[in-house]
Design an enzyme around this catalytic site. Structure first.
Site, PDB file in Angstrom:
ATOM      1  N   GLY A 224     -20.211  27.503   3.630  1.00 41.57           N
ATOM      2  CA  GLY A 224     -18.983  27.960   3.566  1.00 41.57           C
ATOM      3  C   GLY A 224     -18.500  28.896   2.551  1.00 41.57           C
ATOM      4  O   GLY A 224     -19.180  28.566   1.458  1.00 41.57           O
ATOM      5  N   PRO A 225     -17.219  29.228   2.678  1.00 47.95           N
ATOM      6  CA  PRO A 225     -17.007  30.292   1.451  1.00 47.95           C
ATOM      7  C   PRO A 225     -16.465  29.577   0.285  1.00 47.95           C
ATOM      8  O   PRO A 225     -16.381  28.340   0.382  1.00 47.95           O
ATOM      9  CB  PRO A 225     -15.558  30.995   2.201  1.00 47.95           C
ATOM     10  CG  PRO A 225     -15.614  30.670   3.437  1.00 47.95           C
ATOM     11  CD  PRO A 225     -16.514  29.372   3.955  1.00 47.95           C
ATOM     12  N   GLY A 227     -14.433  27.331  -2.577  1.00 49.14           N
ATOM     13  CA  GLY A 227     -13.389  26.664  -2.837  1.00 49.14           C
ATOM     14  C   GLY A 227     -12.831  26.104  -1.437  1.00 49.14           C
ATOM     15  O   GLY A 227     -11.740  25.811  -1.290  1.00 49.14           O
ATOM     16  N   THR A 228     -13.763  26.004  -0.506  1.00 50.08           N
ATOM     17  CA  THR A 228     -13.355  25.324   0.970  1.00 50.08           C
ATOM     18  C   THR A 228     -13.529  23.678   0.622  1.00 50.08           C
ATOM     19  O   THR A 228     -13.228  23.069   1.738  1.00 50.08           O
ATOM     20  CB  THR A 228     -14.217  25.948   2.049  1.00 50.08           C
ATOM     21  OG1 THR A 228     -15.488  26.047   1.654  1.00 50.08           O
ATOM     22  CG2 THR A 228     -13.413  27.173   2.230  1.00 50.08           C
ATOM     23  N   GLY A 229     -14.258  23.438  -0.074  1.00 50.73           N
ATOM     24  CA  GLY A 229     -14.269  21.800  -0.529  1.00 50.73           C
ATOM     25  C   GLY A 229     -15.648  21.297  -0.186  1.00 50.73           C
ATOM     26  O   GLY A 229     -15.915  20.272   0.061  1.00 50.73           O
ATOM     27  N   GLU A 447       7.507  51.072  -0.458  1.00 48.88           N
ATOM     28  CA  GLU A 447       7.433  49.789   0.296  1.00 48.88           C
ATOM     29  C   GLU A 447       8.271  49.771   1.694  1.00 48.88           C
ATOM     30  O   GLU A 447       7.723  49.366   2.668  1.00 48.88           O
ATOM     31  CB  GLU A 447       8.027  48.752  -0.725  1.00 48.88           C
ATOM     32  CG  GLU A 447       6.987  48.438  -1.841  1.00 48.88           C
ATOM     33  CD  GLU A 447       5.741  48.325  -1.266  1.00 48.88           C
ATOM     34  OE1 GLU A 447       5.066  47.679  -0.641  1.00 48.88           O
ATOM     35  OE2 GLU A 447       4.637  48.630  -2.378  1.00 48.88           O
TER      36      GLU A 447
HETATM   37  P1  ADP Z   1     -16.457  24.258  -2.973  1.00 53.60           P
HETATM   38  O1  ADP Z   1     -17.523  23.477  -3.487  1.00 53.60           O
HETATM   39  O2  ADP Z   1     -16.758  24.823  -1.559  1.00 53.60           O
HETATM   40  O3  ADP Z   1     -16.412  25.817  -3.923  1.00 53.60           O
HETATM   41  P2  ADP Z   1     -14.614  22.571  -4.030  1.00 53.60           P
HETATM   42  O4  ADP Z   1     -15.213  21.389  -3.366  1.00 53.60           O
HETATM   43  O5  ADP Z   1     -15.184  22.765  -5.409  1.00 53.60           O
HETATM   44  O6  ADP Z   1     -15.132  23.966  -3.352  1.00 53.60           O
HETATM   45  O7  ADP Z   1     -13.389  22.672  -4.059  1.00 53.60           O
HETATM   46  C1  ADP Z   1     -12.222  22.952  -5.260  1.00 53.60           C
HETATM   47  C2  ADP Z   1     -11.010  22.124  -5.119  1.00 53.60           C
HETATM   48  O8  ADP Z   1     -10.094  22.398  -4.086  1.00 53.60           O
HETATM   49  C3  ADP Z   1     -11.333  20.659  -5.016  1.00 53.60           C
HETATM   50  O9  ADP Z   1     -11.426  19.862  -6.027  1.00 53.60           O
HETATM   51  C4  ADP Z   1      -9.896  20.124  -4.372  1.00 53.60           C
HETATM   52  O10 ADP Z   1      -8.921  20.252  -5.122  1.00 53.60           O
HETATM   53  C5  ADP Z   1      -9.574  21.506  -3.743  1.00 53.60           C
HETATM   54  N1  ADP Z   1      -9.782  21.499  -1.972  1.00 53.60           N
HETATM   55  C6  ADP Z   1     -10.860  22.544  -1.543  1.00 53.60           C
HETATM   56  N2  ADP Z   1     -10.950  22.245  -0.376  1.00 53.60           N
HETATM   57  C7  ADP Z   1     -10.159  21.044   0.128  1.00 53.60           C
HETATM   58  C8  ADP Z   1      -9.885  20.268   1.298  1.00 53.60           C
HETATM   59  N3  ADP Z   1     -10.250  20.613   2.350  1.00 53.60           N
HETATM   60  N4  ADP Z   1      -8.752  19.337   1.138  1.00 53.60           N
HETATM   61  C9  ADP Z   1      -8.496  18.907  -0.222  1.00 53.60           C
HETATM   62  N5  ADP Z   1      -8.743  19.607  -1.216  1.00 53.60           N
HETATM   63  C10 ADP Z   1      -9.505  20.855  -1.372  1.00 53.60           C
HETATM   64 ZN    ZN Z   2       1.389  50.458  -0.321  1.00 52.90          ZN
END
Ligand code: ADP
Ligand code: ZN
Ligand code: MG
Length: 634
Positions: A224-225, A227-229, A447
């Site tokens: 997955g992209p 920051g998705t957890g 705008e």
């Molecule tokens: P990835 O590994 O997919 O890049 P991370 O697991 O490192 O993403 O996520 C970074 C932070 O973002 C986590 O530590 C958390 O705080 C927050 N986060 C991301 N997705 C979620 C989620 N589904 N639920 C709660 N927090 C999340």
């Molecule tokens: Zn514009």
């Protein structure tokens, strides 16, 4: 000519500097004991065990070959180290360390560093490094800057070696018994959690699966992209099952010495086998698991060896022991197919960007840790953040809290969070940029141009906010439109509408000032991308119909497309794209001409207030203007 000489001299200096730095780092890494000469205290094994039992130990660095142990105590920092030799054959050692909550690092021993090796390395080492570096720089200069750059490998290895603290030269295998994260800490990823529950169950009751003869996947790939957890989910699996969590990041494998990566993998699995059942987590697996392609610099050989070792280990371990290998990547398409074969990462767990309900759940989860001032409407924030990742949302909550502190309040309000949406999505408000009066006028018209075109469309997303307060991202103003509901399909008409909205800003400038500004650069970029996608991917042009003319390079990162058609066709694509944008521009101009009076009225209003809400905008837009001349006049 002169340019060339200058460049060469600069490269020469760079080359010497890098070589010197490499030499310093190497001598430090190859003879690590020198680092601690004054501060190392020798202890025996019982002292260490005592300290472990009292949970006083901070870090443990353990040489898997000589059984030599370097360790530090909590509260004493890294400068004071203890060395324990003559460790008895204690198979429970890893347990002790993990139970004591200390960070365990295993050092893969360097090659036999006898005296003659020392001489060889000190005398010939720098020489070899210089030659290699010269060759590398040369090769890099020949290659056009910026293509699939070997420099990445280099700097990766460099950084890895330079990384501070204990375990400089070894594998950083991080083992922790209690990760402190469970599924409760992951919001909005219900499907991913569902398919990982089976893994948890397997780790908890392996015998149930054994009895029935079921084979569970050895590995699951979280895709997955950013920051998705994904990392969070992997930890949560270990937390749910209450098993140790061994993690290592793919980027750490990229090292300078051939063979080290493979040794690390071997060591990782050796430790995992001792501690099974457990989770082995390989983050950023794409750095080692890239598709293998023939021919390449040693960086690639290294990667290949590491990958091969990983495959061997995954095939080799006895599945009934309860080791599950999880890996994460945001570029699944670049993975070597060998990794995806049955018995390896044959299970894929998509971890997608959250939808509206998911976003709300994540916002709720993270806002629990923050003191808030009701009323708070998190749904509104979730609605305003389509495309935001879990990490973005966590960031929005945190930025909101920070803003409250900055303004001297004890609790965060809805306004704080709304402001932080813009901070995270559009960059910080830039109070210091002072626009001239004329510029402010131009931006106002620009705008409002976007907004009027958007509002005049029958079922476009409503305008929710217009501002001409500059952002640090470089935008001088922006118009925010928020869809009522989550959208998964977009019709051709909607795409055309969107194009017209993009063109609205520039059209307003032209209509009122008869002049163009650079302010439309981003609109132009967006519009062109969209129009191009219409032709090459969505099959929405008469000329080409349902013909795919491009492929998406990376589905998760930026959706960039590369054309896959003959050069002649590419030329025609450009023409069609140009025509589509021209039509959108003409339509936007037409709409604004018809609403010129409103354009003036609203632009003046925005100019005075700098930020207006969607409601204010709509009220003014609908209001009969007492001064407006009778219809038909413009
Ligand atoms: P990835 O590994 O997919 O890049 P991370 O697991 O490192 O993403 O996520 C970074 C932070 O973002 C986590 O530590 C958390 O705080 C927050 N986060 C991301 N997705 C979620 C989620 N589904 N639920 C709660 N927090 C999340
Ligand atoms: Zn514009
Ligand atoms: Mg991650």
């Amino acid at each position: 000519m002169e340019m060339n000489d200058n460049k060469r001299r600069r490269n020469m200096i760079l080359y010497v500097l890098i070589a010197f730095a490499v030499y310093l780092v190497l001598s430090n890494v190859l003879f690590p004991s020198m680092r601690y000469q004054q501060k190392i205290t020798e202890t025996d094994y019982t002292t260490l065990v005592d300290a472990l039992d009292k949970k006083e130990v901070d870090k443990v660095e353990y040489n898997t070959d000589s059984y030599e142990i370097l360790w530090t105590k909590k509260g004493e920092g890294d400068d004071v180290a203890y060395k324990t030799t003559g460790m008895p054959n204690d198979s429970g050692f890893t347990d002790r360390v993990v139970d004591a909550g200390a960070a365990l690092t295993s050092v893969v021993p360097d090659r036999d560093s006898g005296l003659w090796v020392y001489y060889l390395i000190t005398v010939f080492g720098p020489l070899i490094i210089f030659v290699l570096l010269g060759w590398w720089l040369n090769r890099r200069m020949k290659k056009a800057m910026g293509d699939d750059n070997p420099s990445m490998d280099f700097s990766g290895g460099f950084g890895g070696l330079g990384g501070g603290g204990l375990g400089k030269s070894g594998a950083r295998i991080v083992a922790s018994k209690d990760v402190g994260v469970t599924f409760k800490d992951v919001a909005g990823q219900e499907e991913a959690k569902e398919s990982l529950k089976e893994v948890v169950d397997f780790l908890e009751n392996p015998q149930r699966y054994e009895e029935i003869g079921a084979k569970l996947p050895r590995g699951a790939l979280l895709v997955g992209p950013p920051g998705t957890g994904k990392t969070l989910l992997a930890k949560a699996v270990a937390g749910e099952a209450g098993v140790p969590f061994f993690s290592i990041s793919g980027s750490e494998f990229v090292e300078m010495f051939v063979g080290r990566g493979a040794a690390k993998v071997r060591d990782l699995f050796k430790q995992a086998k001792e501690k099974a059942p457990c989770i082995v987590f390989i983050d950023e697996i794409d750095t080692i698991g890239k598709k293998r392609d023939g021919g390449g610099f040693s960086g690639n050989d290294e990667r290949e060896q590491t990958l091969n070792q990983l495959l061997t280990e995954m095939d080799g371990f006895d599945n009934q022991k309860g080791i599950v290998v999880l890996a994460a990547t945001n570029r699944p398409d670049s993975l070597d197919p060998a990794l995806l074969r049955p018995g390896r990462f044959d299970r894929r767990v998509p971890v997608e960007l959250p939808d509206l309900t998911g976003r709300k759940a994540i916002l709720e989860l993270h806002s629990k840790d923050v003191k808030i001032q009701p009323p708070i409407d998190l749904t509104a924030i979730a609605r305003a953040t389509p495309g935001a990742s879990g990490a973005d949302l966590a960031n929005i909550i945190n930025e909101g809290a920070l803003r409250a502190v900055r303004l001297g309040r004890k609790r965060a309000t809805q306004e704080d969070f709304e402001e932080s949406v813009e901070v995270v999505i559009a960059g910080q408000q830039r109070k210091s940029t002072v626009l001239s009066d004329h510029e402010k006028q131009v931006v106002s018209y620009h705008e409002i141009g976007h907004a009027i075109v958007a509002a005049s469309q029958s079922d476009g997303a409503p305008v929710t906010k217009i501002t001409i307060v500059p952002r640090t991202s470089g935008a001088l103003g922006y118009t925010m439109q928020v869809e009522q509901d989550e959208k998964f399909l977009t019709t051709r008409q909607e795409v055309l509408n969107k194009l017209a909205v993009y063109c609205g800003g520039r059209a307003a400038e032209e209509l009122i000032f008869g002049e163009m500004t650079t302010g439309a650069a981003n609109d132009i970029e967006q519009a062109t991308k969209l129009a191009r996608n219409m032709v090459t991917r969505f099959g929405m042009s008469e000329e080409f119909g349902m013909m795919a003319l491009g492929t998406v390079q990376n589905a998760y990162l930026n959706q960039d497309t590369s054309l896959t058609c003959a050069p002649g066709t590419a030329e025609r694509v450009d023409e069609v794209v140009k025509r589509i944008i021209e039509e959108a521009h003409a339509s936007a101009l037409q709409t604004l001409r018809e609403n010129k009076f409103k354009l003036h009225e609203l632009a003046h209003y925005l100019y005075k207030k700098e930020t207006i809400t969607g409601e204010e905008f709509m009220t003014l837009m609908r209001r009969e203007n007492p001064f407006q001349p009778p219809q038909a006049q413009q």
